[in-house]
Design a protein around this motif. Structure first.
Motif, PDB file in Angstrom:
ATOM      1  N   LYS A 420       0.828  -1.202   0.000  1.00 29.53           N
ATOM      2  CA  LYS A 420       0.000   0.000   0.000  1.00 29.53           C
ATOM      3  C   LYS A 420       0.867   1.260   0.000  1.00 29.53           C
ATOM      4  O   LYS A 420       1.943   1.289   0.598  1.00 29.53           O
ATOM      5  CB  LYS A 420      -0.911   0.019   1.224  1.00 29.53           C
ATOM      6  N   THR A 421       0.381   2.284  -0.649  1.00 33.50           N
ATOM      7  CA  THR A 421       1.034   3.591  -0.604  1.00 33.50           C
ATOM      8  C   THR A 421       0.655   4.266   0.703  1.00 33.50           C
ATOM      9  O   THR A 421      -0.529   4.485   0.982  1.00 33.50           O
ATOM     10  CB  THR A 421       0.619   4.460  -1.795  1.00 33.50           C
ATOM     11  N   GLN A 422       1.636   4.574   1.513  1.00 29.68           N
ATOM     12  CA  GLN A 422       1.392   5.168   2.829  1.00 29.68           C
ATOM     13  C   GLN A 422       2.430   6.242   3.097  1.00 29.68           C
ATOM     14  O   GLN A 422       3.593   6.079   2.731  1.00 29.68           O
ATOM     15  CB  GLN A 422       1.477   4.095   3.926  1.00 29.68           C
ATOM     16  N   ARG A 423       2.011   7.310   3.733  1.00 30.15           N
ATOM     17  CA  ARG A 423       2.949   8.357   4.143  1.00 30.15           C
ATOM     18  C   ARG A 423       3.186   8.254   5.638  1.00 30.15           C
ATOM     19  O   ARG A 423       2.242   8.275   6.434  1.00 30.15           O
ATOM     20  CB  ARG A 423       2.432   9.748   3.786  1.00 30.15           C
ATOM     21  N   VAL A 424       4.436   8.166   6.015  1.00 35.29           N
ATOM     22  CA  VAL A 424       4.839   8.055   7.415  1.00 35.29           C
ATOM     23  C   VAL A 424       5.498   9.364   7.831  1.00 35.29           C
ATOM     24  O   VAL A 424       6.545   9.735   7.292  1.00 35.29           O
ATOM     25  CB  VAL A 424       5.818   6.878   7.614  1.00 35.29           C
ATOM     26  N   SER A 425       4.877  10.057   8.769  1.00 35.36           N
ATOM     27  CA  SER A 425       5.482  11.277   9.301  1.00 35.36           C
ATOM     28  C   SER A 425       6.580  10.904  10.289  1.00 35.36           C
ATOM     29  O   SER A 425       6.404  10.016  11.122  1.00 35.36           O
ATOM     30  CB  SER A 425       4.424  12.141  10.000  1.00 35.36           C
ATOM     31  N   LEU A 426       7.736  11.559  10.184  1.00 35.87           N
ATOM     32  CA  LEU A 426       8.853  11.236  11.065  1.00 35.87           C
ATOM     33  C   LEU A 426       8.587  11.717  12.481  1.00 35.87           C
ATOM     34  O   LEU A 426       7.945  12.761  12.691  1.00 35.87           O
ATOM     35  CB  LEU A 426      10.141  11.884  10.547  1.00 35.87           C
ATOM     36  N   PRO A 427       9.073  10.989  13.489  1.00 36.50           N
ATOM     37  CA  PRO A 427       8.933  11.465  14.870  1.00 36.50           C
ATOM     38  C   PRO A 427       9.551  12.847  15.060  1.00 36.50           C
ATOM     39  O   PRO A 427       9.059  13.662  15.828  1.00 36.50           O
ATOM     40  CB  PRO A 427       9.685  10.404  15.684  1.00 36.50           C
ATOM     41  N   LYS A 428      10.625  13.092  14.342  1.00 39.74           N
ATOM     42  CA  LYS A 428      11.292  14.394  14.382  1.00 39.74           C
ATOM     43  C   LYS A 428      11.920  14.633  13.019  1.00 39.74           C
ATOM     44  O   LYS A 428      12.543  13.738  12.456  1.00 39.74           O
ATOM     45  CB  LYS A 428      12.368  14.417  15.472  1.00 39.74           C
ATOM     46  N   GLN A 429      11.720  15.838  12.481  1.00 40.21           N
ATOM     47  CA  GLN A 429      12.277  16.135  11.174  1.00 40.21           C
ATOM     48  C   GLN A 429      13.811  16.036  11.211  1.00 40.21           C
ATOM     49  O   GLN A 429      14.440  16.337  12.227  1.00 40.21           O
ATOM     50  CB  GLN A 429      11.844  17.517  10.707  1.00 40.21           C
ATOM     51  N   VAL A 430      14.378  15.620  10.093  1.00 40.84           N
ATOM     52  CA  VAL A 430      15.827  15.417   9.995  1.00 40.84           C
ATOM     53  C   VAL A 430      16.388  16.409   8.980  1.00 40.84           C
ATOM     54  O   VAL A 430      15.943  16.448   7.828  1.00 40.84           O
ATOM     55  CB  VAL A 430      16.158  13.977   9.558  1.00 40.84           C
ATOM     56  N   ALA A 431      17.357  17.207   9.405  1.00 43.55           N
ATOM     57  CA  ALA A 431      17.978  18.165   8.491  1.00 43.55           C
ATOM     58  C   ALA A 431      18.693  17.422   7.373  1.00 43.55           C
ATOM     59  O   ALA A 431      19.297  16.369   7.585  1.00 43.55           O
ATOM     60  CB  ALA A 431      18.972  19.045   9.250  1.00 43.55           C
ATOM     61  N   VAL A 432      18.614  17.979   6.167  1.00 54.13           N
ATOM     62  CA  VAL A 432      19.297  17.381   5.019  1.00 54.13           C
ATOM     63  C   VAL A 432      20.054  18.483   4.284  1.00 54.13           C
ATOM     64  O   VAL A 432      19.529  19.585   4.090  1.00 54.13           O
ATOM     65  CB  VAL A 432      18.299  16.661   4.082  1.00 54.13           C
ATOM     66  N   TYR A 433      21.283  18.187   3.918  1.00 51.32           N
ATOM     67  CA  TYR A 433      22.140  19.117   3.193  1.00 51.32           C
ATOM     68  C   TYR A 433      22.607  18.444   1.909  1.00 51.32           C
ATOM     69  O   TYR A 433      23.211  17.367   1.958  1.00 51.32           O
ATOM     70  CB  TYR A 433      23.360  19.516   4.026  1.00 51.32           C
ATOM     71  N   LEU A 434      22.317  19.061   0.773  1.00 50.57           N
ATOM     72  CA  LEU A 434      22.844  18.612  -0.506  1.00 50.57           C
ATOM     73  C   LEU A 434      23.991  19.557  -0.867  1.00 50.57           C
ATOM     74  O   LEU A 434      23.763  20.745  -1.119  1.00 50.57           O
ATOM     75  CB  LEU A 434      21.761  18.640  -1.592  1.00 50.57           C
ATOM     76  N   LEU A 435      25.218  19.033  -0.877  1.00 46.97           N
ATOM     77  CA  LEU A 435      26.417  19.859  -0.996  1.00 46.97           C
ATOM     78  C   LEU A 435      27.274  19.371  -2.157  1.00 46.97           C
ATOM     79  O   LEU A 435      27.166  18.226  -2.592  1.00 46.97           O
ATOM     80  CB  LEU A 435      27.210  19.812   0.311  1.00 46.97           C
ATOM     81  N   TYR A 436      28.152  20.251  -2.618  1.00 48.81           N
ATOM     82  CA  TYR A 436      28.986  19.954  -3.787  1.00 48.81           C
ATOM     83  C   TYR A 436      30.442  20.087  -3.375  1.00 48.81           C
ATOM     84  O   TYR A 436      31.028  21.159  -3.465  1.00 48.81           O
ATOM     85  CB  TYR A 436      28.634  20.933  -4.912  1.00 48.81           C
ATOM     86  N   TRP A 437      31.000  18.986  -2.854  1.00 54.87           N
ATOM     87  CA  TRP A 437      32.388  18.995  -2.394  1.00 54.87           C
ATOM     88  C   TRP A 437      33.247  18.261  -3.410  1.00 54.87           C
ATOM     89  O   TRP A 437      33.098  17.055  -3.629  1.00 54.87           O
ATOM     90  CB  TRP A 437      32.522  18.305  -1.034  1.00 54.87           C
ATOM     91  N   THR A 438      34.188  18.953  -4.015  1.00 51.40           N
ATOM     92  CA  THR A 438      35.091  18.348  -4.995  1.00 51.40           C
ATOM     93  C   THR A 438      36.533  18.351  -4.532  1.00 51.40           C
ATOM     94  O   THR A 438      37.404  17.820  -5.228  1.00 51.40           O
ATOM     95  CB  THR A 438      35.007  19.088  -6.341  1.00 51.40           C
ATOM     96  N   ALA A 439      36.812  18.928  -3.373  1.00 50.89           N
ATOM     97  CA  ALA A 439      38.169  18.950  -2.823  1.00 50.89           C
ATOM     98  C   ALA A 439      38.059  18.877  -1.306  1.00 50.89           C
ATOM     99  O   ALA A 439      37.268  19.617  -0.703  1.00 50.89           O
ATOM    100  CB  ALA A 439      38.914  20.218  -3.242  1.00 50.89           C
ATOM    101  N   PHE A 440      38.822  17.988  -0.694  1.00 49.30           N
ATOM    102  CA  PHE A 440      38.806  17.863   0.758  1.00 49.30           C
ATOM    103  C   PHE A 440      40.097  17.207   1.203  1.00 49.30           C
ATOM    104  O   PHE A 440      40.755  16.478   0.443  1.00 49.30           O
ATOM    105  CB  PHE A 440      37.590  17.069   1.243  1.00 49.30           C
ATOM    106  N   ALA A 441      40.481  17.471   2.449  1.00 52.73           N
ATOM    107  CA  ALA A 441      41.759  16.986   2.980  1.00 52.73           C
ATOM    108  C   ALA A 441      41.536  15.785   3.884  1.00 52.73           C
ATOM    109  O   ALA A 441      40.545  15.717   4.617  1.00 52.73           O
ATOM    110  CB  ALA A 441      42.470  18.100   3.751  1.00 52.73           C
ATOM    111  N   SER A 442      42.458  14.830   3.828  1.00 50.26           N
ATOM    112  CA  SER A 442      42.408  13.677   4.723  1.00 50.26           C
ATOM    113  C   SER A 442      43.029  14.056   6.061  1.00 50.26           C
ATOM    114  O   SER A 442      43.521  15.173   6.254  1.00 50.26           O
ATOM    115  CB  SER A 442      43.157  12.495   4.099  1.00 50.26           C
ATOM    116  N   ASN A 443      43.008  13.119   6.997  1.00 53.19           N
ATOM    117  CA  ASN A 443      43.552  13.403   8.327  1.00 53.19           C
ATOM    118  C   ASN A 443      45.040  13.733   8.290  1.00 53.19           C
ATOM    119  O   ASN A 443      45.533  14.482   9.135  1.00 53.19           O
ATOM    120  CB  ASN A 443      43.307  12.200   9.247  1.00 53.19           C
ATOM    121  N   ASN A 444      45.776  13.164   7.319  1.00 54.47           N
ATOM    122  CA  ASN A 444      47.208  13.453   7.252  1.00 54.47           C
ATOM    123  C   ASN A 444      47.528  14.663   6.382  1.00 54.47           C
ATOM    124  O   ASN A 444      48.694  14.955   6.112  1.00 54.47           O
ATOM    125  CB  ASN A 444      47.978  12.222   6.748  1.00 54.47           C
TER     126      ASN A 444
END
Length: 485
Positions: A420-444
């Motif tokens: 069945k098609t059902q909509r479930v409302s979340l207990p608490k809304q969850v923030a979502v970020y759509l980001l464009y990362w093409t360069a990042f540094a590792s721990n070293n």
């Protein structure tokens, strides 16, 4: 068509209907009313903005410090090269300091110059009160330190930028070919990866480089690996600058529980308590159907969702097949008063949305969803959707989001199994970020890069340079690092 029964797990569903009071009967004789008075239209209230915070004149020592600070624009990715300038004084110095503070806090590029699809917008920021306080209390270094984004991701890029500028200023790196010797390949990779040793196996060196570029780690010097190794150092600098700018668009405090999607890398990561707890591969928008940068909140999950095919996709990909073929493939053609007809793919195992859709408000009609097409998740090139984000593991993600509701925890698969098609409302809304990362540094400190599938890095780097040249007296004439091509 029978309307599908929707399940809503929310507080509103527990509230009873509010009783409507019985209206009193009107009196038998209407009362005498006073004659209507002419309407008085009051003039609009004029809100006078407060005067700008006055800035104390800096002392001689503060002037020297501010001038030295302004010469560090290249260190923060605000320009590719700086130029020698005479020391500024008085209002010119204060104006330059305010501009630099604003650029470091919310970005060098004005939001009016953003692409519409760059829907991540920095919060407004007025640097005058902070600068005035720093001058009066003689705390300019502390004030400047707090202007930049407080994230290790930004600091890693800043350190990486300094390294790649050193590489540029010492001549960059040589161009490799398929015939380059193992020693030449090893020496080229060692310019970026300081962990390379002279006797290390070439296959290990190449695999490590391929992982840094998001490529299949075959250990072979194939065409794609050669292409990444031959990217000019100026383009790497432009990518770092663009990613530092995007960090400046981010809020200074992120929700500790959130979902982040790196569009360029096609990876989704879940954070709980500000720590990554799980990640999964995703499929994001193709270069012709870019996934937008934005932030929103996931408010509900649709179980067994139908797909209301967007008009653009229907016109380009489905209507040319003909009505008979569409109906044979299981699509439904529905009449609407607005557009005449639209195409709907009913819920089911073959639906393009799979069994789950994660909804969040945004002007682009994009969302996270399941998919019956699983083969793409094993690929290292996963930019292939129409703009939405397909998920490798949608059921575990849904379970994480409903875990705090005892009536829903562990029940997602059971809801799917009902069909069945059902909509479930979340207990608490969850923030979502759509980001464009093409360069990042590792721990070293070693830098990793992803390809720039939408061309946004070069475009944004060009905008950063142009904005700096317009307003920053320390910006040198533009280098040819960032054409749109």
């Amino acid at each position: 068509m029978k309307r599908p029964k929707l399940i809503r797990f929310s507080v509103l569903s527990l509230l009873g209907a509010v009783a409507v009071p019985v209206l009193a009967q009107p009196p038998a004789v209407a009362p005498t009313l006073p004659a209507p008075q002419p309407q008085v239209i009051l003039p609009p209230t004029v809100v006078t903005p407060p005067p700008p915070v006055p800035l104390p004149q800096p002392t001689a020592a503060q002037e020297r410090w501010l001038n030295d600070w302004l010469k560090g624009g290249t260190q923060q990715g605000l320009m590719a090269r700086s130029k020698a300038t005479a020391d500024l004084k008085g209002d010119a110095l204060l104006s330059a300091a305010l501009d630099r503070a604003r650029a470091l806090s919310t970005g060098r590029v004005d939001t009016a110059d953003f692409l519409e699809i760059w829907a991540l917008r920095p919060a407004p920021f007025d640097p005058r009160p902070g600068l005035a306080k720093a001058l009066s209390e003689d705390r300019l270094p502390q004030w400047a330190l707090n202007l930049t984004p407080p994230y290790s991701g930004y600091d890693g890029l800043r350190k990486g930028l300094a390294n790649y500028e050193r590489i540029r200023d010492t001549g960059g790196w040589p161009t490799l070919t398929a015939q380059s010797s193992p020693d030449a390949v090893r020496a080229r990779i060692a310019i970026e990866d300081k962990s390379v040793t002279p006797g290390e196996k070439l296959v290990d060196v190449l695999q490590r480089a391929q992982r840094r570029y998001g490529l299949n780690p075959t250990g072979l010097l194939d065409t794609r690996t050669l292409k990444e190794l031959n990217v000019p150092v100026d383009d790497r600098i432009a990518a770092i600058m663009a990613n530092m700018e995007r960090w400046r668009w981010m809020p200074r405090e992120l929700p500790v529980n959130r979902v982040q999607v790196n569009i360029a890398a096609a990876v989704l990561t879940v954070f709980e308590g500000d720590q990554p707890v799980t990640s999964m591969r995703a499929v994001t928008g193709s270069p012709d159907n870019a996934t937008p940068m934005l932030t929103s909140s996931i408010h509900s999950i649709v179980v067994n969702p139908p797909w209301n095919v967007p008009a653009s996709i229907a016109k380009r990909e489905l209507w040319p097949k003909g009505r008979t073929a569409l109906i044979r493939q299981g699509y439904k053609i529905v009449g609407t008063p607005q557009t005449g007809e639209r195409i709907v793919q009913p819920a089911g195992p073959g639906s393009a949305l799979g069994r789950l859709k994660f909804d969040f408000n945004n002007p682009f009609a994009v969302y996270l969803h399941d998919t019956p097409s699983r083969a793409k998740f094993s690929s290292y090139d996963r930019l292939a959707s129409h703009g939405c984000i397909r998920l490798e593991k949608p059921v575990p993600l849904a379970e994480l989001m409903v875990a705090s509701n005892p009536d829903l925890a562990g029940q997602i698969q059971s809801l799917i199994d009902t069909g069945k098609t059902q909509r479930v409302s979340l207990p608490k809304q969850v923030a979502v970020y759509l980001l464009y990362w093409t360069a990042f540094a590792s721990n070293n400190g070693t830098m990793s890069f992803r390809s720039d599938p939408y061309g946004w890095d070069k475009l944004l780097a060009a905008k950063i340079e142009a904005s700096s040249r317009r307003v920053d007296p320390t910006a040198a004439p533009a280098a040819s690092i960032a054409s749109k091509d």
